[in-house]
Design a protein around this motif. Structure first.
Motif, PDB file in Angstrom:
ATOM      1  N   GLU A  30      -5.172   3.734   0.863  1.00  0.00           N
ATOM      2  CA  GLU A  30      -5.510   3.186  -0.444  1.00  0.00           C
ATOM      3  C   GLU A  30      -6.521   4.051  -1.187  1.00  0.00           C
ATOM      4  O   GLU A  30      -6.543   4.061  -2.407  1.00  0.00           O
ATOM      5  N   ASN A  31      -7.345   4.776  -0.470  1.00  0.00           N
ATOM      6  CA  ASN A  31      -8.339   5.659  -1.098  1.00  0.00           C
ATOM      7  C   ASN A  31      -7.843   7.093  -1.210  1.00  0.00           C
ATOM      8  O   ASN A  31      -8.631   7.999  -1.515  1.00  0.00           O
ATOM      9  N   ASN A  32      -6.576   7.310  -0.936  1.00  0.00           N
ATOM     10  CA  ASN A  32      -5.930   8.630  -1.035  1.00  0.00           C
ATOM     11  C   ASN A  32      -6.610   9.687  -0.180  1.00  0.00           C
ATOM     12  O   ASN A  32      -6.615  10.865  -0.507  1.00  0.00           O
ATOM     13  N   ARG A  33      -7.178   9.259   0.941  1.00  0.00           N
ATOM     14  CA  ARG A  33      -7.748  10.212   1.893  1.00  0.00           C
ATOM     15  C   ARG A  33      -6.692  10.708   2.869  1.00  0.00           C
ATOM     16  O   ARG A  33      -6.827  11.770   3.451  1.00  0.00           O
ATOM     17  N   ASN A  34      -5.662   9.898   3.065  1.00  0.00           N
ATOM     18  CA  ASN A  34      -4.624  10.189   4.043  1.00  0.00           C
ATOM     19  C   ASN A  34      -3.331   9.581   3.529  1.00  0.00           C
ATOM     20  O   ASN A  34      -3.354   8.680   2.694  1.00  0.00           O
ATOM     21  N   LEU A  35      -2.205  10.050   4.023  1.00  0.00           N
ATOM     22  CA  LEU A  35      -0.910   9.526   3.603  1.00  0.00           C
ATOM     23  C   LEU A  35      -0.103   9.126   4.828  1.00  0.00           C
ATOM     24  O   LEU A  35      -0.152   9.802   5.859  1.00  0.00           O
ATOM     25  N   PRO A  36       0.662   8.043   4.742  1.00  0.00           N
ATOM     26  CA  PRO A  36       1.480   7.625   5.892  1.00  0.00           C
ATOM     27  C   PRO A  36       2.680   8.545   6.084  1.00  0.00           C
ATOM     28  O   PRO A  36       3.101   9.233   5.156  1.00  0.00           O
ATOM     29  N   ASP A  37       3.240   8.527   7.298  1.00  0.00           N
ATOM     30  CA  ASP A  37       4.440   9.324   7.547  1.00  0.00           C
ATOM     31  C   ASP A  37       5.666   8.578   7.031  1.00  0.00           C
ATOM     32  O   ASP A  37       5.583   7.450   6.545  1.00  0.00           O
ATOM     33  N   LEU A  38       6.824   9.205   7.147  1.00  0.00           N
ATOM     34  CA  LEU A  38       8.046   8.664   6.565  1.00  0.00           C
ATOM     35  C   LEU A  38       8.459   7.351   7.210  1.00  0.00           C
ATOM     36  O   LEU A  38       8.888   6.419   6.519  1.00  0.00           O
ATOM     37  N   GLU A  39       8.338   7.235   8.515  1.00  0.00           N
ATOM     38  CA  GLU A  39       8.690   5.980   9.186  1.00  0.00           C
ATOM     39  C   GLU A  39       7.827   4.833   8.691  1.00  0.00           C
ATOM     40  O   GLU A  39       8.306   3.713   8.493  1.00  0.00           O
ATOM     41  N   MET A  40       6.550   5.101   8.472  1.00  0.00           N
ATOM     42  CA  MET A  40       5.639   4.074   7.979  1.00  0.00           C
ATOM     43  C   MET A  40       5.995   3.707   6.550  1.00  0.00           C
ATOM     44  O   MET A  40       5.913   2.539   6.152  1.00  0.00           O
ATOM     45  N   LEU A  41       6.413   4.668   5.740  1.00  0.00           N
ATOM     46  CA  LEU A  41       6.828   4.385   4.367  1.00  0.00           C
ATOM     47  C   LEU A  41       8.018   3.426   4.337  1.00  0.00           C
ATOM     48  O   LEU A  41       8.074   2.514   3.509  1.00  0.00           O
ATOM     49  N   ILE A  42       8.960   3.650   5.238  1.00  0.00           N
ATOM     50  CA  ILE A  42      10.136   2.773   5.301  1.00  0.00           C
ATOM     51  C   ILE A  42       9.710   1.359   5.658  1.00  0.00           C
ATOM     52  O   ILE A  42      10.179   0.377   5.059  1.00  0.00           O
ATOM     53  N   LEU A  43       8.797   1.228   6.609  1.00  0.00           N
ATOM     54  CA  LEU A  43       8.303  -0.090   7.005  1.00  0.00           C
ATOM     55  C   LEU A  43       7.548  -0.760   5.858  1.00  0.00           C
ATOM     56  O   LEU A  43       7.733  -1.957   5.589  1.00  0.00           O
ATOM     57  N   ILE A  44       6.727  -0.004   5.152  1.00  0.00           N
ATOM     58  CA  ILE A  44       5.983  -0.552   4.011  1.00  0.00           C
ATOM     59  C   ILE A  44       6.934  -1.019   2.920  1.00  0.00           C
ATOM     60  O   ILE A  44       6.769  -2.104   2.355  1.00  0.00           O
ATOM     61  N   SER A  45       7.964  -0.223   2.633  1.00  0.00           N
ATOM     62  CA  SER A  45       8.910  -0.616   1.587  1.00  0.00           C
ATOM     63  C   SER A  45       9.672  -1.877   1.976  1.00  0.00           C
ATOM     64  O   SER A  45       9.985  -2.708   1.121  1.00  0.00           O
ATOM     65  N   SER A  46       9.955  -2.055   3.260  1.00  0.00           N
ATOM     66  CA  SER A  46      10.655  -3.280   3.676  1.00  0.00           C
ATOM     67  C   SER A  46       9.725  -4.499   3.633  1.00  0.00           C
ATOM     68  O   SER A  46      10.165  -5.600   3.323  1.00  0.00           O
ATOM     69  N   ILE A  47       8.449  -4.316   3.922  1.00  0.00           N
ATOM     70  CA  ILE A  47       7.504  -5.434   3.865  1.00  0.00           C
ATOM     71  C   ILE A  47       7.332  -5.909   2.423  1.00  0.00           C
ATOM     72  O   ILE A  47       7.322  -7.107   2.139  1.00  0.00           O
ATOM     73  N   PHE A  48       7.216  -4.983   1.482  1.00  0.00           N
ATOM     74  CA  PHE A  48       6.976  -5.355   0.087  1.00  0.00           C
ATOM     75  C   PHE A  48       8.263  -5.517  -0.711  1.00  0.00           C
ATOM     76  O   PHE A  48       8.215  -5.842  -1.899  1.00  0.00           O
ATOM     77  N   HIS A  49       9.404  -5.271  -0.094  1.00  0.00           N
ATOM     78  CA  HIS A  49      10.709  -5.405  -0.746  1.00  0.00           C
ATOM     79  C   HIS A  49      10.800  -4.545  -2.010  1.00  0.00           C
ATOM     80  O   HIS A  49      11.206  -5.012  -3.070  1.00  0.00           O
ATOM     81  N   VAL A  50      10.379  -3.295  -1.873  1.00  0.00           N
ATOM     82  CA  VAL A  50      10.512  -2.319  -2.954  1.00  0.00           C
ATOM     83  C   VAL A  50      11.302  -1.136  -2.412  1.00  0.00           C
ATOM     84  O   VAL A  50      11.325  -0.890  -1.203  1.00  0.00           O
ATOM     85  N   LEU A  92      12.215   2.816  -1.735  1.00  0.00           N
ATOM     86  CA  LEU A  92      11.394   3.981  -1.399  1.00  0.00           C
ATOM     87  C   LEU A  92      11.083   4.797  -2.645  1.00  0.00           C
ATOM     88  O   LEU A  92       9.998   5.360  -2.764  1.00  0.00           O
ATOM     89  N   ASP A  93      12.037   4.870  -3.573  1.00  0.00           N
ATOM     90  CA  ASP A  93      11.786   5.595  -4.818  1.00  0.00           C
ATOM     91  C   ASP A  93      10.592   5.005  -5.558  1.00  0.00           C
ATOM     92  O   ASP A  93       9.707   5.721  -6.006  1.00  0.00           O
ATOM     93  N   GLU A  94      10.591   3.692  -5.699  1.00  0.00           N
ATOM     94  CA  GLU A  94       9.495   3.045  -6.409  1.00  0.00           C
ATOM     95  C   GLU A  94       8.178   3.220  -5.654  1.00  0.00           C
ATOM     96  O   GLU A  94       7.132   3.453  -6.253  1.00  0.00           O
ATOM     97  N   LEU A  95       8.244   3.126  -4.342  1.00  0.00           N
ATOM     98  CA  LEU A  95       7.028   3.258  -3.539  1.00  0.00           C
ATOM     99  C   LEU A  95       6.482   4.682  -3.570  1.00  0.00           C
ATOM    100  O   LEU A  95       5.292   4.897  -3.767  1.00  0.00           O
ATOM    101  N   ILE A  96       7.366   5.649  -3.425  1.00  0.00           N
ATOM    102  CA  ILE A  96       6.924   7.045  -3.363  1.00  0.00           C
ATOM    103  C   ILE A  96       6.617   7.598  -4.748  1.00  0.00           C
ATOM    104  O   ILE A  96       5.557   8.169  -4.978  1.00  0.00           O
TER     105      ILE A  96
END
Length: 158
Positions: free
Chosen positions: A36-56, A58-62
């Motif tokens: 959230e503070n842009n100090r670090n970024l999640p990997d691709l697997e984590m992005l997929i999990l985040i997009s499924s949790i928030f129902h958005v 990957l394009d919108e998330l990334i």
């Protein structure tokens, strides 16, 4: 909108604390804070999990809209580095085989039998020497080019 702001907004819209969100992702609260503070970024697997949790998507998330943000830049950089690594691996394998073939030519030349037949003709494998030198030279050129490209890449990234 930056990636960290997008994650924070989505988390708050879902009424999740950083700790609850971290538990759902099986990461630490500090990891979520760093995202959230842009100090670090999640990997691709984590992005997929985040997009499924928030129902958005990957394009919108990334992408987070029309602007290219730091997550998009990271994915583009990772893709180009993956292609560069594959190219270097293939070039190294080719250079290694060329060197091995060159040394094999020298070994065959050194161990082959040279003789003069009854009609006085010399039989030897002289052609193996220039072929061996050609293979070794080609392998060394490939390794040199890869090394020079690597040094330029390091210098450019400094």
């Amino acid at each position: 909108m930056e990636f960290g702001d997008k994650i924070k907004d989505l988390r708050k819209q879902s009424n999740l604390t950083q700790e609850k969100f971290a538990i759902r992702l099986n990461v630490t609260r500090q990891a979520v804070s760093n995202w959230e503070n842009n100090r670090n970024l999640p990997d691709l697997e984590m992005l997929i999990l985040i997009s499924s949790i928030f129902h958005v998507s990957l394009d919108e998330l990334i992408l987070g809209g029309t602007n290219v943000n730091n997550m998009t830049e990271k994915l583009i950089k990772d893709g180009s580095e993956t292609r560069r690594a594959k190219f270097n691996l293939i070039s190294t394998i080719i250079g290694t085989f060329l060197l091995l073939f060159g040394f094999a030519c020298f070994f065959i030349k050194a161990t082959s039998v040279e003789y003069v037949d009854a009609s006085g003709i010399l039989h030897e494998n002289f052609y193996l020497l220039p072929i061996g030198f050609l293979f070794i030279f080609s392998g060394l050129v490939i390794f040199s080019v890869i090394g020079i490209k690597f040094l330029f890449h390091l210098k450019r990234n400094k």
